[in-house]
Design an enzyme around this catalytic site. Structure first.
Site, PDB file in Angstrom:
ATOM      1  N   GLU A 150       0.838  -1.206   0.000  1.00 38.63           N
ATOM      2  CA  GLU A 150       0.000   0.000   0.000  1.00 38.63           C
ATOM      3  C   GLU A 150       0.875   1.261   0.000  1.00 38.63           C
ATOM      4  O   GLU A 150       0.634   2.206   0.753  1.00 38.63           O
ATOM      5  CB  GLU A 150      -0.961  -0.020   1.198  1.00 38.63           C
ATOM      6  CG  GLU A 150      -1.878  -1.232   1.216  1.00 38.63           C
ATOM      7  CD  GLU A 150      -2.904  -1.197   2.350  1.00 38.63           C
ATOM      8  OE1 GLU A 150      -2.792  -0.327   3.231  1.00 38.63           O
ATOM      9  OE2 GLU A 150      -3.832  -2.028   2.332  1.00 38.63           O
ATOM     10  N   GLU A 190      -5.334  -9.164   0.520  1.00 40.13           N
ATOM     11  CA  GLU A 190      -5.763  -9.122   1.920  1.00 40.13           C
ATOM     12  C   GLU A 190      -7.264  -8.893   1.988  1.00 40.13           C
ATOM     13  O   GLU A 190      -7.791  -8.008   1.316  1.00 40.13           O
ATOM     14  CB  GLU A 190      -5.087  -7.977   2.696  1.00 40.13           C
ATOM     15  CG  GLU A 190      -3.599  -8.115   2.921  1.00 40.13           C
ATOM     16  CD  GLU A 190      -3.026  -6.922   3.700  1.00 40.13           C
ATOM     17  OE1 GLU A 190      -1.806  -6.782   3.708  1.00 40.13           O
ATOM     18  OE2 GLU A 190      -3.816  -6.139   4.273  1.00 40.13           O
TER      19      GLU A 190
END
Length: 430
Positions: free
Chosen positions: A56, A203
């Site tokens: 991220e 995820e």
């Protein structure tokens, strides 16, 4: 960890940390050294299939964004130089934060301030035949929506006729927020004129405990979300805009991260307690992880070499002190009379008695962990809930001593349940 996963066949994704990006993104030699140390040294015995470059980065480490694409390129070129690019896909996981307005999915676009970087990433993925990695958290989106979306929508539960979620532009019906978020990413990719880049969810999950102001972080909701997710993903279909592209998905996460700052829910996403027992029942395609039982079994790997199985069998029944009586002729576990069957019984008896004191399930690479009870007919494996021994660890009993293999085996000191979950928590199609 990577050595422990060797010869298991488990698909492994390795990751470059956000901190490592700065050096790798500025130095091809640093990238080559990283590949040599963390990938080339382990393949092909460890089945490494993907490399996640950072985590991220655009939303959690934006200062590293300028070196992200260079790092991906340098790492890929290092894989090419090692002739490993055909085995390992290179990508970078993104949060939903790069898509500021994911609803409705048909109008979703990337944050324009990141368009240049994301365009370069997509061009890299297209050129290298890689995948777009996306972290999807319906829990977070549900909380942020302040009641706009029903809880059932986030949990994959059926929606009543008055709660149906329909994209007004495509008229696609979205039965889950998960699918809507994945489609928002597909549409954002299309907005930059790219296609043919599959999305994998690196995820997703649901917290099982929250603070006083987090009532929806609960064991019931976490169990519901993850079990419904498994059923949804394993039906081999994709979201409404890409129904023929299954969504490879990784469940977050194995254990809690109890040192995380901020809210209580941030620290409680794990499906296992630290002692290896399940927080809640998880219904997997290969069996069920029961919150009331931590039982796993150690069995011989299918296709393992008979010579190595014989060596392992001899050691388990001799120095390993496994009770192999039930696998002898005339006993309930003798048939089928194969090394595979007899080794499975012996390996498991040894493992159930010894793993709490350091014994592992390896046997020179011929053994593997399973959550599926291998008992059959009147043959009951040690640790089975149907065992008459009354527990997972019956009193030690010496089995027949076979010829010594001349070695005490090459045991890997590794908590084998991690290897089990590395396989189980990836609902993989690639």
């Amino acid at each position: 960890m990577l050595s422990a996963l060797s010869n298991t066949g488990i698909e492994v994704m390795v990751g470059v940390t956000n901190e490592e990006l700065l050096e790798i993104g500025k130095s091809p030699s640093a990238a080559a050294a990283w590949i040599n140390k963390n990938i080339a040294a382990y393949v092909p015995t460890t089945n490494i299939t993907a490399l996640a470059v950072g985590s991220e980065v655009l939303t959690s480490a934006p200062n590293n964004a300028p070196v992200l694409v260079p790092a991906m390129n340098y790492l890929y070129k290092a894989l090419v130089a090692s002739n490993l690019n055909y085995l390992v896909k290179v990508s970078t996981p993104h949060s939903m934060g790069v898509i500021p307005s994911p609803f409705p999915p048909s109008t979703a676009t990337f944050n324009s301030s990141w368009n240049s970087t994301i365009f370069q990433i997509l061009q890299f993925l297209k050129n290298t035949n890689s995948v777009y990695m996306l972290n999807v958290y319906p829990y977070n989106e549900y909380v942020k929506s302040n009641g706009i979306f029903p809880l059932e929508y986030a949990l994959f539960k059926p929606l009543s006729s008055v709660k149906q979620i329909v994209d007004p532009n495509t008229l696609f019906h979205y039965n889950s927020m998960f699918d809507a978020l994945v489609d928002a990413a597909y549409n954002s990719i299309a907005d930059l004129n790219f296609s043919g880049i599959p999305i994998i969810v690196t995820e997703t999950g649901w917290p099982w405990l929250g603070g006083a102001n987090e009532p929806d972080a609960s064991v019931d909701n976490a169990e519901t979300y993850n079990n419904n997710l498994i059923k949804h993903v394993l039906n081999d279909s994709g979201p409404p805009s890409q129904p023929s592209i299954p969504i490879t998905t990784y469940i977050y996460e194995l254990f809690n991260e109890d040192k995380r700052p901020r809210s209580v829910s941030e620290r409680n996403w794990g499906v296992l307690f630290t002692n290896g027992t399940a927080v809640y029942d998880l219904e997997l395609s290969t069996g069920s992880l029961d919150a009331n039982s931590s039982t796993v079994f150690c069995v011989a790997k299918p296709g393992a070499d008979d010579r190595l199985l014989q060596n392992g069998l001899n050691w388990a029944c001799g120095p390993g002190q496994a009770n192999c009586t039930a696998a002898q002729q005339g006993q309930p576990c003798y048939t089928p009379n194969t090394y595979q069957n007899h080794a499975s019984y012996a390996y498991n008896d040894y493992y159930q008695k010894k793993h709490s004191s350091g014994g592992t399930c390896d046997f020179d690479g011929t053994a593997t962990i399973t959550s599926v009870d291998p008992s059959y007919g009147s043959c009951t494996f040690t640790g089975s809930l149907n065992s008459s021994t009354g527990g997972l660890f019956p009193p030690p009993a010496l089995g027949p001593t076979g010829p010594s293999s001349g070695s005490l085996m090459n045991f890997t000191h590794f908590d084998t349940i991690v290897a089990l979950f590395a396989a189980l928590l990836c609902l993989c199609f690639v």
